[in-house]
Design an enzyme around this catalytic site. Structure first.
Site, PDB file in Angstrom:
ATOM      1  N   PHE A  16      58.348  49.692  35.512  1.00  0.00           N
ATOM      2  CA  PHE A  16      57.076  49.083  35.108  1.00  0.00           C
ATOM      3  C   PHE A  16      57.126  47.595  35.410  1.00  0.00           C
ATOM      4  CE2 PHE A  16      53.980  46.903  32.540  1.00  0.00           C
ATOM      5  CZ  PHE A  16      52.849  47.665  32.773  1.00  0.00           C
ATOM      6  N   ASP A  47      63.304  41.581  36.779  1.00  0.00           N
ATOM      7  CA  ASP A  47      62.115  41.452  35.960  1.00  0.00           C
ATOM      8  C   ASP A  47      62.568  41.467  34.497  1.00  0.00           C
ATOM      9  OD1 ASP A  47      59.860  41.780  34.408  1.00  0.00           O
ATOM     10  OD2 ASP A  47      58.922  43.279  35.698  1.00  0.00           O
ATOM     11  N   LYS A  62      55.829  37.180  28.755  1.00  0.00           N
ATOM     12  CA  LYS A  62      55.759  37.606  27.358  1.00  0.00           C
ATOM     13  C   LYS A  62      56.220  36.560  26.337  1.00  0.00           C
ATOM     14  CE  LYS A  62      54.963  42.389  28.129  1.00  0.00           C
ATOM     15  NZ  LYS A  62      55.482  43.368  29.051  1.00  0.00           N
TER      16      LYS A  62
HETATM   17  C1  LIG Z   1      54.742  43.639  30.332  1.00  0.00           C
HETATM   18  C2  LIG Z   1      55.533  43.722  31.578  1.00  0.00           C
HETATM   19  C3  LIG Z   1      55.009  43.307  32.808  1.00  0.00           C
HETATM   20  C4  LIG Z   1      53.565  42.895  32.978  1.00  0.00           C
HETATM   21  O1  LIG Z   1      53.207  41.795  32.244  1.00  0.00           O
HETATM   22  P1  LIG Z   1      51.646  41.450  31.976  1.00  0.00           P
HETATM   23  O2  LIG Z   1      51.672  40.155  31.253  1.00  0.00           O
HETATM   24  O3  LIG Z   1      51.102  42.584  31.147  1.00  0.00           O
HETATM   25  O4  LIG Z   1      50.984  41.382  33.304  1.00  0.00           O
HETATM   26  C5  LIG Z   1      55.843  43.338  33.910  1.00  0.00           C
HETATM   27  N1  LIG Z   1      57.108  43.746  33.811  1.00  0.00           N
HETATM   28  C6  LIG Z   1      57.655  44.158  32.645  1.00  0.00           C
HETATM   29  C7  LIG Z   1      59.087  44.579  32.609  1.00  0.00           C
HETATM   30  C8  LIG Z   1      56.883  44.176  31.500  1.00  0.00           C
HETATM   31  O5  LIG Z   1      57.402  44.626  30.346  1.00  0.00           O
END
Ligand SMILES: *Cc1c(COP(=O)(O)O)cnc(C)c1O
Length: 399
Positions: A141, A226, A255
């Site tokens: 994700f 990520d 985040k």
């Molecule tokens: C939440 C998340 C994203 C996307 O972030 P947004 O601020 O919702 O665009 C990308 N990668 C990971 C691992 C995430 O948990």
């Protein structure tokens, strides 16, 4: 009709139906606690998917927001502002990278990392333009843009949104040999989460991060981690890659960098990669704005000063052990690191959604991921006493 129903009806009527929230309407939050419009109190064990590591409305972060709001908020990057430099200097020093590129949301930061990697490959590595390939993992994700869903393995995320962006190859998560085999002379980078969050709190085998670091380095392939969800203390270290000394070439953050107050994301890299960007190549109207910068500075200060990564580690070990000690028949597996914990429910006991609804009735808010897994990711400021209270409620529901 209750107040709650009124609010839900209104939102349902006017909103696109791209979410199916639990039937609760929040109007106030403080620390680990949130309150709904009927005045009922809940413990937040989702933390907006790890955006609230510092808790709701941390006073230092709110003060930074108010203080900056009294000066200047948005400038755009057409001009310099007096906060951005301080923000990215702090971020670079905290993470050990040479340069940062500030954005707003996680998806934008992932897109930025992909652009940086592609341009690096064409300008510096010598891959013929438009022919490069980026390797990603099954069950990943990384966000919701068209390019990002183009390499999702989740049918629902993709279906109906084609045509897709080419140039990606999917391999098995947690299998370093699969990476070695997938690399060829067109490979630009490997993009991966240190722990898959939305994928169901999937922890790769020990040694995986160190191995993929070694393989990518040996092949002159960029490692892009990520850490949008795992970063900023969530897993018990400031960044999850520290567990195996697997510092990536490109680090993607978001985040919790916004301290639960404001969207702030960033891409970090060394000069070798970041210098491929020249004026006009890439941008964002809001990225690096002074309000975001002030919030992010305070968010990082709180993490450091309150030693939240260490707290996450200690309480995470305790919480996981308590959950394991419950030894309930309904539990298939408990996974995680720090305060990023997934409890997988056996299918014959119902879906995780049903358990989340029951937990809500007991005053605990959390969210299922991937059908059978309940994710527990409380704010890292949580106390042991609060965790004990949560454990009691969780035990009564899982039994
Ligand atoms: C939440 C998340 C994203 C996307 O972030 P947004 O601020 O919702 O665009 C990308 N990668 C990971 C691992 C995430 O948990």
């Amino acid at each position: 009709m209750s107040l709650t129903e009124d609010y839900i009806k209104q939102a349902d009527y006017w909103s696109a139906h791209n979410y199916k929230p639990l039937p609760i309407v929040l109007e106030r939050g403080e620390g680990v606690w949130v309150y709904d419009v009927d005045g009922k109190k809940y413990m937040d064990m989702l933390s907006a998917y790890s955006s609230l590591n510092q808790g709701h409305r941390h006073p230092r972060i709110i003060n930074a927001l108010i203080e900056q709001a009294g000066r200047i908020t948005i400038t755009s990057r057409a001009f310099h502002n007096s906060k951005m430099g301080e923000f990215i200097e702090k971020l670079c020093k905290l993470s050990g990278f040479e340069k940062a590129l500030p954005m707003n949301t996680g998806s934008e930061a992932v897109e930025t990392a992909l652009k940086a990697a592609r341009k690096w490959a064409y300008v510096k590595k010598g891959i013929p333009e438009n022919e490069g390939e980026i390797i990603v993992c099954n069950n990943n994700f990384h966000g919701r843009t068209i390019t990002i869903i183009s390499f999702s393995s989740e049918e629902q995320y993709k279906s109906g949104f084609g045509p897709y962006t080419p140039g990606f190859k999917i391999i098995e998560y947690g299998n370093a040999e699969a990476l070695r085999k997938a690399i060829n002379d067109k490979t630009i980078a490997f993009l991966v989460e240190p722990i898959q969050g939305e994928g169901g709190v999937i922890v790769p085998p020990a040694g995986y991060l160190a191995q993929i670091r070694k393989i990518t380095r040996e092949n002159n392939v960029l490692l892009i981690l990520d850490e949008i969800q795992t970063g900023f203390g969530r897993t018990g270290k400031m960044f999850a890659y520290e567990y195996e000394d697997a510092k990536p070439d490109i680090l993607v953050l978001g985040k919790a960098m916004g301290g639960g107050v404001y969207p702030v994301s960033a891409v970090l890299a060394g000069n070798e990669v970041m210098d491929v960007f020249t004026p006009g190549d890439h941008g964002s109207t809001f990225g690096g704005n002074p309000l975001a910068a002030a919030v992010a500075i305070a968010s990082m200060d709180v993490l450091i000063d309150e030693k939240l990564p260490q707290r996450s580690m200690e309480l995470g070990i305790y919480f996981m052990q308590c959950l394991k000690n419950l030894n309930f028949k309904s539990i298939r597996e408990i996974r995680g690191k720090g305060l990023m914990i997934g409890v997988e429910i056996k299918k014959e006991f119902g879906t995780a959604r049903v358990f989340c609804e029951r937990l809500m009735c007991k005053g605990i808010l959390c969210k299922e991921t991937h059908g059978q897994t309940i994710r527990f990711s409380p704010p890292l400021i949580i106390t042991k006493e609060e965790l004990d209270w949560a454990l009691k409620q969780i035990a009564s529901v899982l039994q």
